[in-house]
Design a protein around this motif. Structure first.
Motif, PDB file in Angstrom:
ATOM      1  N   LEU A   1      16.957 -11.884 -13.302  1.00  0.00           N
ATOM      2  CA  LEU A   1      16.805 -10.458 -13.596  1.00  0.00           C
ATOM      3  C   LEU A   1      17.761  -9.591 -12.782  1.00  0.00           C
ATOM      4  CD1 LEU A   1      12.914 -10.245 -13.773  1.00  0.00           C
ATOM      5  CD2 LEU A   1      14.539 -10.364 -15.687  1.00  0.00           C
ATOM      6  N   ASN A   2      18.536 -10.240 -11.907  1.00  0.00           N
ATOM      7  CA  ASN A   2      19.484  -9.536 -11.048  1.00  0.00           C
ATOM      8  C   ASN A   2      18.778  -8.467 -10.203  1.00  0.00           C
ATOM      9  OD1 ASN A   2      22.060  -9.187  -9.990  1.00  0.00           O
ATOM     10  ND2 ASN A   2      22.539  -7.548 -11.425  1.00  0.00           N
ATOM     11  N   LYS A   3      17.648  -8.877  -9.598  1.00  0.00           N
ATOM     12  CA  LYS A   3      16.857  -7.979  -8.759  1.00  0.00           C
ATOM     13  C   LYS A   3      16.480  -8.700  -7.480  1.00  0.00           C
ATOM     14  CE  LYS A   3      14.852  -5.172 -12.357  1.00  0.00           C
ATOM     15  NZ  LYS A   3      15.768  -4.091 -12.104  1.00  0.00           N
ATOM     16  N   LYS A   4      16.133  -7.930  -6.469  1.00  0.00           N
ATOM     17  CA  LYS A   4      15.592  -8.505  -5.244  1.00  0.00           C
ATOM     18  C   LYS A   4      14.161  -8.946  -5.526  1.00  0.00           C
ATOM     19  CE  LYS A   4      18.135  -5.447  -2.190  1.00  0.00           C
ATOM     20  NZ  LYS A   4      17.987  -4.346  -1.230  1.00  0.00           N
ATOM     21  N   LEU A   5      13.731  -9.977  -4.843  1.00  0.00           N
ATOM     22  CA  LEU A   5      12.369 -10.483  -5.014  1.00  0.00           C
ATOM     23  C   LEU A   5      11.344  -9.367  -4.825  1.00  0.00           C
ATOM     24  CD1 LEU A   5      10.835 -13.171  -5.501  1.00  0.00           C
ATOM     25  CD2 LEU A   5      10.697 -13.391  -3.037  1.00  0.00           C
ATOM     26  N   GLU A   6      11.552  -8.527  -3.792  1.00  0.00           N
ATOM     27  CA  GLU A   6      10.589  -7.461  -3.507  1.00  0.00           C
ATOM     28  C   GLU A   6      10.644  -6.313  -4.520  1.00  0.00           C
ATOM     29  OE1 GLU A   6      14.090  -6.871  -0.629  1.00  0.00           O
ATOM     30  OE2 GLU A   6      12.935  -8.552  -1.356  1.00  0.00           O
ATOM     31  N   ASP A   7      11.659  -6.305  -5.396  1.00  0.00           N
ATOM     32  CA  ASP A   7      11.688  -5.323  -6.483  1.00  0.00           C
ATOM     33  C   ASP A   7      10.788  -5.753  -7.636  1.00  0.00           C
ATOM     34  OD1 ASP A   7      13.486  -3.754  -5.096  1.00  0.00           O
ATOM     35  OD2 ASP A   7      15.244  -4.567  -6.129  1.00  0.00           O
ATOM     36  N   ILE A   8      10.384  -7.010  -7.625  1.00  0.00           N
ATOM     37  CA  ILE A   8       9.513  -7.539  -8.679  1.00  0.00           C
ATOM     38  C   ILE A   8       8.090  -7.721  -8.161  1.00  0.00           C
ATOM     39  CG2 ILE A   8       9.144  -9.419 -10.321  1.00  0.00           C
ATOM     40  CD1 ILE A   8      12.201 -10.009 -10.030  1.00  0.00           C
ATOM     41  N   TRP A   9       7.950  -8.430  -7.034  1.00  0.00           N
ATOM     42  CA  TRP A   9       6.647  -8.670  -6.431  1.00  0.00           C
ATOM     43  C   TRP A   9       6.541  -7.887  -5.137  1.00  0.00           C
ATOM     44  CZ3 TRP A   9       9.171 -12.623  -9.008  1.00  0.00           C
ATOM     45  CH2 TRP A   9       8.480 -13.190 -10.094  1.00  0.00           C
TER      46      TRP A   9
END
Length: 66
Positions: free
Chosen positions: A55-63
């Motif tokens: 998703l080209n995101k940081k882990l903390e941007d998702i969870w």
């Protein structure tokens, strides 16, 4: 504290995909994806990092912790 996620928001706002299509894009079983999106399960660290990369995101941007 509880682990929450932004998977539904990301799926709807950025990809406009149905859950099944999004799960396929992420390379996970639809049932597994649903359990994540609904907060009934969380992925392993390895799986979470793989998803965040896709998703080209940081882990903390998702969870995140709430």
């Amino acid at each position: 504290m509880e682990i929450k996620n932004r998977l539904r928001d990301i799926r709807m706002r950025e990809y406009a995909l149905e859950p099944k299509e999004f799960a396929e894009m992420l390379g996970v079983n639809t049932r597994t994806y649903y359990s994540w999106e609904l907060g009934k399960a969380i992925p392993s660290m390895k799986e979470g990092l793989r998803v965040s990369n896709k998703l080209n995101k940081k882990l903390e941007d998702i969870w995140y912790l709430e």
